[in-house]
Design an enzyme around this catalytic site. Structure first.
Site, mmCIF file in Angstrom:
data_model
loop_
_atom_site.group_PDB
_atom_site.id
_atom_site.type_symbol
_atom_site.label_atom_id
_atom_site.label_comp_id
_atom_site.label_asym_id
_atom_site.label_seq_id
_atom_site.Cartn_x
_atom_site.Cartn_y
_atom_site.Cartn_z
ATOM 1 N N GLU A 171 0.828 -1.208 0.000
ATOM 2 C CA GLU A 171 0.000 0.000 0.000
ATOM 3 C C GLU A 171 0.861 1.256 0.000
ATOM 4 O O GLU A 171 1.821 1.354 0.765
ATOM 5 C CB GLU A 171 -0.912 -0.003 1.234
ATOM 6 C CG GLU A 171 -1.816 1.209 1.352
ATOM 7 C CD GLU A 171 -2.608 1.229 2.649
ATOM 8 O OE1 GLU A 171 -3.519 2.077 2.763
ATOM 9 O OE2 GLU A 171 -2.322 0.404 3.547
ATOM 10 N N LYS B 7 -9.816 2.606 -3.361
ATOM 11 C CA LYS B 7 -10.361 2.103 -2.105
ATOM 12 C C LYS B 7 -11.740 2.690 -1.830
ATOM 13 O O LYS B 7 -11.968 3.889 -2.000
ATOM 14 C CB LYS B 7 -9.407 2.462 -0.959
ATOM 15 C CG LYS B 7 -9.773 1.874 0.397
ATOM 16 C CD LYS B 7 -8.714 2.225 1.434
ATOM 17 C CE LYS B 7 -8.994 1.559 2.777
ATOM 18 N NZ LYS B 7 -7.970 1.922 3.788
ATOM 19 N N CYS C 61 -5.753 -2.383 2.437
ATOM 20 C CA CYS C 61 -5.676 -2.365 3.897
ATOM 21 C C CYS C 61 -6.860 -3.101 4.516
ATOM 22 O O CYS C 61 -7.114 -4.255 4.201
ATOM 23 C CB CYS C 61 -5.560 -0.924 4.394
ATOM 24 S SG CYS C 61 -5.147 -0.770 6.146
#
Length: 540
Positions: free
Chosen positions: A295, A364, A418
Site C-alpha cells: 500500500e 479504495k 488495507c
C-alpha cells in the site's frame, strides 16, 4: 471418606458470579471479557471461551431487567475490545509530538463504543431469556445478530468478531467456507458457554451421562467442523499456469514514510529489492510475471512524477507487470500542476505494464475512520483532531460496487486496500467472480503488537470464504501468498525485509458461503431460535 463431587462446587461458582455487585461484578465482567481475547491471533487459545462466556451468561442470569443485562454486556464487551484493540494506540506514537495526547482516548473510547454493541446483545437476550439450555440458544442468536450489525453500522468495524475463534487451526478454518465469520459467531456463542452452563444448572451431583451430554454439546460441533475441514484439505492443489509472483516487503519505518527527505531512498529501496530473489541474488526480475508492492509504496504521487515512471520502465523487463499501492489525484493535476476544483485524493492499487503505462486502477471504497477521514470533521478539527495519515483533508471513495481489475496474465482480480479485507460477505460486490484477491496494506502503524497478526489472519479467512487465493503485500508484514484453503504458501513475517517468489494457486468452485453469503447466518439464527423454543417446551 468419599470425595465431594465437583459439580455442586460448579453450581456454587455460578451462584457466586450471579451474586456479585458493585466493583466486584464490574471487575469479573471486564476480566472475563479481556481473557476472551486470548482466543484470537496470534495466541489462538480458543478453549478459554469455555470458561469466559459462561460468565457472560450467568451475569445475564443475575439481571432482573434489560438495563442490568446491558450493563453486564457493556462491561464484558469493554474488556473484550480493550484487549483485542490495545494495539490501536501504537498509531498515535508514530508522530508522538502531534498525536500522543490522543492515545488514552483512542485505547479507551473505541472499546467503550464497540462495547455498546455487546450491551445491546445482552439487553436483547434478556428480553427473550428462557430457562435451561434454551437461554444459551437465545444468547447465541442475540450475539450473532449484534455482531453482524457491528460489521455494518456506520460503515462497520468487524475486527475479531467472535466467529474468528472457530477459524484455527487450519482444519477448523475450513468452516468459514460453510458459514462465514458471522455464521461462526452465532455457533461460537452457543458451543462455548453451553457445557459449563448445563452442568452448573444442576445443583445435585451429576451422573456420568449428564457430564458427557454437556461436554458433547460443546465439543461435538467443533469436532464435526474439524472433520469437514480435514476432508476439504485433502483436495489436490493446482496453480495458475505461467504466473510467477514476486512480493516486495520493504519494512519502511512508518515515521519516515512521508518525510520528503526519505522519498527517493524509499523508492530506490523498492527497486533494489525487486531486482533480487529471496536469497538476495540479483536476477533483474528474470522469469517474474507480476511484481507486487504494498500500500502507498511510493510516498508521492507516482502518476505525476515522470522521473519515477521512467525508472519503473527501466526496471521492468518485457512482459512483467507491476501491481502497487499508490495515491493519486482525481482528476489528475492540470499542466500547471494546480488542483482543479473538486479534486480528490484516492488510495489506490495501480497496475503498470513494462512501459510504466497504467493498465488498471482500483480505488479504495472502505475508508478508515480517523485514519483516512475524520467523521464530523468540521466540528472535530476545531479541537485539534485530524486524520493520522499524510496530508490534510479526507481521502475520496472509489466506485461502488467494487469492480474487478483486468490484469494481464492474471485471472480477474479483486483489489482490497488495507482493512477492506476485514469485511466478510462484502468483498465481492458484483455478479462477476474474482479469480484472485489482491490485498495491499501498511501495518507499519501498529509496531510489534498483535494487530498485524490479527489483520493477516482475518485476511486469510476471506480467501477461505470466497474459495479464492490471496496475494498480500504489506509494508512491514505480514506479506504472503495464501491458497483458497487459507494455507499460507509463502510468508514474510513482521518487520522482515525481503521478497517472496511464488506461483499463484487456482481458485475453487465457489463454496457455500461464497454463494449464499450471510443467509448462512440467517439459517443458523433460525435453527437456534427453533431449538430455543423446543428446549424451553421440553423443559416445561
Amino acid at each position: 471418606m468419599r470425595a465431594a463431587s465437583p459439580m455442586p462446587a460448579l453450581a456454587a461458582v455460578r451462584a457466586r458470579v450471579m451474586g456479585l455487585s458493585g466493583w466486584k461484578r464490574a471487575a469479573v465482567a471486564i476480566a472475563a471479557g479481556g481473557l476472551s481475547a486470548l482466543a484470537f491471533a496470534p495466541i489462538f487459545a480458543f478453549p478459554v471461551l469455555f470458561l469466559t462466556l459462561p460468565v457472560f451468561v450467568w451475569l445475564i442470569d443475575a439481571s432482573p431487567g434489560w438495563r442490568r443485562a446491558a450493563s453486564a454486556g457493556w462491561l464484558f464487551g469493554f474488556g473484550y475490545f480493550f484487549c483485542n484493540l490495545f494495539w490501536v494506540g501504537e498509531a498515535f506514537l508514530v508522530e508522538a509530538d502531534k498525536f500522543a495526547w490522543l492515545l488514552p482516548f483512542a485505547v479507551t473510547l473505541l472499546p467503550a463504543g464497540l462495547a455498546l454493541f455487546w450491551a445491546a446483545a445482552a439487553a436483547l437476550a434478556r428480553r427473550f431469556w428462557l430457562p435451561g439450555l434454551a437461554r444459551v440458544f437465545v444468547f447465541a442468536v442475540a450475539l450473532g445478530v449484534v455482531e453482524w450489525l457491528r460489521g455494518h453500522v456506520l460503515t462497520g468495524f468487524p475486527w475479531n468478531v467472535l466467529g474468528y475463534s472457530l477459524t484455527y487451526p487450519l482444519p477448523l478454518m475450513q468452516s468459514a467456507a460453510l458459514f462465514g465469520a458471522y455464521g461462526l459467531t452465532a455457533i461460537a456463542a452457543f458451543v462455548f458457554p453451553a457445557p459449563l452452563v448445563m452442568m452448573a444448572d444442576r445443583d445435585e451431583r451429576l451422573r456420568f451421562g449428564d457430564v458427557a451430554r454437556a461436554i458433547a454439546v460443546g465439543v461435538a460441533p467443533i469436532a464435526a467442523l474439524c472433520l469437514y475441514g480435514a476432508w476439504r484439505l485433502s483436495a489436490p492443489e493446482a496453480f495458475v499456469p505461467d504466473v510467477k509472483l514476486r512480493i516486495v516487503q520493504p519494512s519502511v519505518p512508518q515515521r519516515e514514510k512521508w518525510m520528503a527527505e526519505y522519498q527517493r531512498r524509499i523508492f530506490n529501496d523498492h527497486i533494489a529489492l525487486s531486482l533480487a530473489n529471496p536469497k538476495g541474488e540479483t536476477d533483474s526480475l528474470a522469469g517474474i510475471t507480476h511484481l507486487v508492492w504494498p500500500e502507498a509504496a511510493m510516498p508521492f504521487f507516482p502518476l505525476e512524477t515522470p522521473t519515477a515512471l521512467d525508472m519503473l520502465a527501466a526496471m521492468l523487463p518485457q512482459g512483467t507487470t507491476l501491481i502497487t499501492g499508490g495515491i493519486r489525484h482525481d482528476p489528475p493535476l492540470g499542466p500547471d500542476r494546480r488542483l482543479l476544483p473538486g479534486t480528490r485524493v484516492l488510495n489506490s492499487i495501480l497496475v503498470f505494464n513494462d512501459a510504466a503505462k497504467v493498465d488498471a486502477i482500483y480505488d479504495k471504497i472502505k475508508l478508515v475512520p480517523f485514519g483516512e477521514y475524520v467523521p464530523l470533521e468540521s466540528a472535530l478539527s476545531h479541537i485539534g483532531i485530524e486524520k493520522l495519515t499524510h496530508g490534510r483533508g479526507a481521502f475520496g471513495e472509489g466506485v461502488t460496487p467494487r469492480p474487478l481489475m483486468t490484469i494481464p496474465g492474471l485471472p480477474p482480480a479483486l483489489g482490497l486496500v488495507c482493512y477492506e479485507a476485514l469485511f466478510g460477505g462484502e468483498v465481492v460486490q458484483g455478479a462477476a467472480r474474482p479469480g484472485v484477491l489482491l490485498n495491499v496494506t501498511n501495518d507499519g502503524w501498529f509496531g510489534q503488537s498483535t494487530g498485524p497478526y490479527q489483520h493477516f489472519h482475518q485476511s486469510r479467512i476471506r480467501a477461505v470464504e470466497e474459495g479464492v487465493p490471496l496475494i498480500r503485500a504489506a509494508n512491514n508484514g505480514i506479506s504472503a501468498v495464501v491458497d483458497p484453503y487459507g494455507r499460507a504458501l509463502q510468508t514474510l513475517g513482521l518487520d522482515v525485509r525481503g521478497v517472496i517468489d511464488s506461483g499463484l494457486p487456482q481458485a475453487l468452485t465457489p463454496p457455500v458461503y461464497a454463494r449464499a453469503g450471510d443467509w448462512m447466518l440467517a439459517l443458523v439464527l433460525a435453527a437456534f431460535s427453533m431449538m430455543a423454543a423446543i428446549s424451553a417446551k421440553l423443559r416445561r
